[in-house]
Design an enzyme around this catalytic site. Structure first.
Site, PDB file in Angstrom:
ATOM      1  N   LYS A  20       0.826  -1.201   0.000  1.00  0.00           N
ATOM      2  CA  LYS A  20       0.000   0.000   0.000  1.00  0.00           C
ATOM      3  C   LYS A  20       0.863   1.255   0.000  1.00  0.00           C
ATOM      4  O   LYS A  20       0.561   2.232  -0.679  1.00  0.00           O
ATOM      5  CB  LYS A  20      -0.922  -0.030   1.223  1.00  0.00           C
ATOM      6  CG  LYS A  20      -2.149   0.805   1.077  1.00  0.00           C
ATOM      7  CD  LYS A  20      -3.043   0.681   2.290  1.00  0.00           C
ATOM      8  CE  LYS A  20      -3.735  -0.659   2.371  1.00  0.00           C
ATOM      9  NZ  LYS A  20      -4.543  -0.799   3.585  1.00  0.00           N
ATOM     10  N   GLU A  78      -2.964 -12.309  -5.206  1.00  0.00           N
ATOM     11  CA  GLU A  78      -2.888 -10.898  -4.833  1.00  0.00           C
ATOM     12  C   GLU A  78      -3.398  -9.978  -5.930  1.00  0.00           C
ATOM     13  O   GLU A  78      -2.628  -9.467  -6.737  1.00  0.00           O
ATOM     14  CB  GLU A  78      -1.434 -10.532  -4.498  1.00  0.00           C
ATOM     15  CG  GLU A  78      -0.826 -11.460  -3.460  1.00  0.00           C
ATOM     16  CD  GLU A  78       0.152 -10.750  -2.537  1.00  0.00           C
ATOM     17  OE1 GLU A  78       0.054  -9.506  -2.403  1.00  0.00           O
ATOM     18  OE2 GLU A  78       1.002 -11.438  -1.970  1.00  0.00           O
ATOM     19  N   ARG A 103       2.384 -12.442 -17.928  1.00  0.00           N
ATOM     20  CA  ARG A 103       3.801 -12.836 -17.919  1.00  0.00           C
ATOM     21  C   ARG A 103       4.075 -13.767 -16.742  1.00  0.00           C
ATOM     22  O   ARG A 103       3.313 -13.793 -15.774  1.00  0.00           O
ATOM     23  CB  ARG A 103       4.698 -11.600 -17.799  1.00  0.00           C
ATOM     24  CG  ARG A 103       4.477 -10.826 -16.499  1.00  0.00           C
ATOM     25  CD  ARG A 103       5.464  -9.680 -16.343  1.00  0.00           C
ATOM     26  NE  ARG A 103       5.183  -8.881 -15.157  1.00  0.00           N
ATOM     27  CZ  ARG A 103       5.661  -9.148 -13.941  1.00  0.00           C
ATOM     28  NH1 ARG A 103       6.430 -10.205 -13.758  1.00  0.00           N
ATOM     29  NH2 ARG A 103       5.347  -8.378 -12.912  1.00  0.00           N
ATOM     30  N   PHE A 108      13.662  -9.004 -10.249  1.00  0.00           N
ATOM     31  CA  PHE A 108      13.985  -7.657 -10.704  1.00  0.00           C
ATOM     32  C   PHE A 108      15.218  -7.169  -9.951  1.00  0.00           C
ATOM     33  O   PHE A 108      15.419  -7.497  -8.781  1.00  0.00           O
ATOM     34  CB  PHE A 108      12.794  -6.732 -10.478  1.00  0.00           C
ATOM     35  CG  PHE A 108      11.633  -7.050 -11.379  1.00  0.00           C
ATOM     36  CD1 PHE A 108      11.508  -6.453 -12.617  1.00  0.00           C
ATOM     37  CD2 PHE A 108      10.689  -7.990 -10.999  1.00  0.00           C
ATOM     38  CE1 PHE A 108      10.458  -6.771 -13.463  1.00  0.00           C
ATOM     39  CE2 PHE A 108       9.633  -8.313 -11.839  1.00  0.00           C
ATOM     40  CZ  PHE A 108       9.521  -7.696 -13.070  1.00  0.00           C
TER      41      PHE A 108
HETATM   42  P1  ADP Z   1      -2.134  -6.828   2.895  1.00  0.00           P
HETATM   43  O1  ADP Z   1      -0.717  -7.293   3.050  1.00  0.00           O
HETATM   44  O2  ADP Z   1      -2.943  -6.972   4.161  1.00  0.00           O
HETATM   45  O3  ADP Z   1      -2.810  -7.466   1.710  1.00  0.00           O
HETATM   46  P2  ADP Z   1      -1.851  -4.444   1.268  1.00  0.00           P
HETATM   47  O4  ADP Z   1      -0.822  -3.378   1.498  1.00  0.00           O
HETATM   48  O5  ADP Z   1      -1.639  -5.370   0.108  1.00  0.00           O
HETATM   49  O6  ADP Z   1      -2.041  -5.251   2.625  1.00  0.00           O
HETATM   50  O7  ADP Z   1      -3.249  -3.683   1.130  1.00  0.00           O
HETATM   51  C1  ADP Z   1      -4.370  -4.426   0.751  1.00  0.00           C
HETATM   52  C2  ADP Z   1      -5.681  -3.888   1.296  1.00  0.00           C
HETATM   53  O8  ADP Z   1      -5.864  -2.547   0.860  1.00  0.00           O
HETATM   54  C3  ADP Z   1      -6.835  -4.678   0.729  1.00  0.00           C
HETATM   55  O9  ADP Z   1      -7.145  -5.794   1.540  1.00  0.00           O
HETATM   56  C4  ADP Z   1      -7.956  -3.656   0.702  1.00  0.00           C
HETATM   57  O10 ADP Z   1      -8.682  -3.699   1.914  1.00  0.00           O
HETATM   58  C5  ADP Z   1      -7.231  -2.320   0.571  1.00  0.00           C
HETATM   59  N1  ADP Z   1      -7.263  -1.718  -0.776  1.00  0.00           N
HETATM   60  C6  ADP Z   1      -7.487  -0.389  -1.005  1.00  0.00           C
HETATM   61  N2  ADP Z   1      -7.436  -0.099  -2.303  1.00  0.00           N
HETATM   62  C7  ADP Z   1      -7.171  -1.264  -2.957  1.00  0.00           C
HETATM   63  C8  ADP Z   1      -7.011  -1.597  -4.355  1.00  0.00           C
HETATM   64  N3  ADP Z   1      -7.101  -0.667  -5.317  1.00  0.00           N
HETATM   65  N4  ADP Z   1      -6.744  -2.898  -4.667  1.00  0.00           N
HETATM   66  C9  ADP Z   1      -6.646  -3.830  -3.692  1.00  0.00           C
HETATM   67  N5  ADP Z   1      -6.793  -3.581  -2.362  1.00  0.00           N
HETATM   68  C10 ADP Z   1      -7.047  -2.301  -1.985  1.00  0.00           C
HETATM   69 MG    MG Z   2      -1.999  -7.560  -0.181  1.00  0.00          MG
END
Ligand code: ADP
Ligand code: MG
Length: 147
Positions: A20, A78, A103, A108
């Site tokens: 995120k 994911e 792909r 990387f």
């Molecule tokens: P985690 O390791 O818990 O998956 P991430 O950093 O991958 O954390 O963030 C994922 C979370 O962010 C999702 O579970 C969802 O609740 C939220 N989220 C917000 N915007 C998006 C997006 N555009 N695509 C996917 N998840 C999103």
């Molecule tokens: Mg995630």
């Protein structure tokens, strides 16, 4: 073209690797629920449509990859939804139809090059999903789950 496949379930917590923070949040599904269907599909980057019960249907690009913590027997799922959300949606029912393959997994040389490649994957998904052969799956009833 691939045969579309369908998976779904509640959005779970991932490993919080900072995706995120990098601008690439991925709404993880519990891979152990899909071991059979996953073993039929190679690791790599796919695209398709994502349905969130209370929100709508969105384009998505998704990594299916080996999880080193599980002795190479489990993969992680994911999906990055190509939409800006104002809030998290952990626990919400997420339905996916996977319609195309971009792909294989790759290494990387830097985090920057990985992020750049994921953004390119996102652009590829955005454009491909406008083509009629992929756009039609936006109407899949599976995405509009009744929950
Ligand atoms: P985690 O390791 O818990 O998956 P991430 O950093 O991958 O954390 O963030 C994922 C979370 O962010 C999702 O579970 C969802 O609740 C939220 N989220 C917000 N915007 C998006 C997006 N555009 N695509 C996917 N998840 C999103
Ligand atoms: Mg995630």
């Amino acid at each position: 073209p691939i045969d579309p496949w369908f998976i779904g379930g509640p959005v779970i917590k991932g490993f919080g690797r900072g995706s995120k923070v990098l601008g690439i949040p991925t709404a993880n599904l519990a891979a152990e629920n899909f071991s059979d269907i996953l073993s039929d599909h190679t690791s790599g980057v796919y695209f398709g449509w994502a349905g969130l019960s209370k929100r709508g249907i969105y384009k998505m690009v998704m990594s299916i990859g080996w999880n080193p913590y599980f002795d190479n027997t489990e993969k992680t799922i994911e999906p990055w939804l190509l939409h800006g959300f104002d809030e998290d949606f952990y626990g919400e029912e997420l339905r996916l139809v996977i319609v195309g393959y971009i792909r294989p997994e790759a290494n990387f040389p830097s985090l920057e090059s990985l992020i750049e490649r994921i953004h390119e994957d996102g652009r590829i998904a955005e454009n491909a999903l406008d083509l009629p052969e992929y756009a039609k799956y936006k109407e899949s009833p599976y995405l509009r789950n009744p929950l």
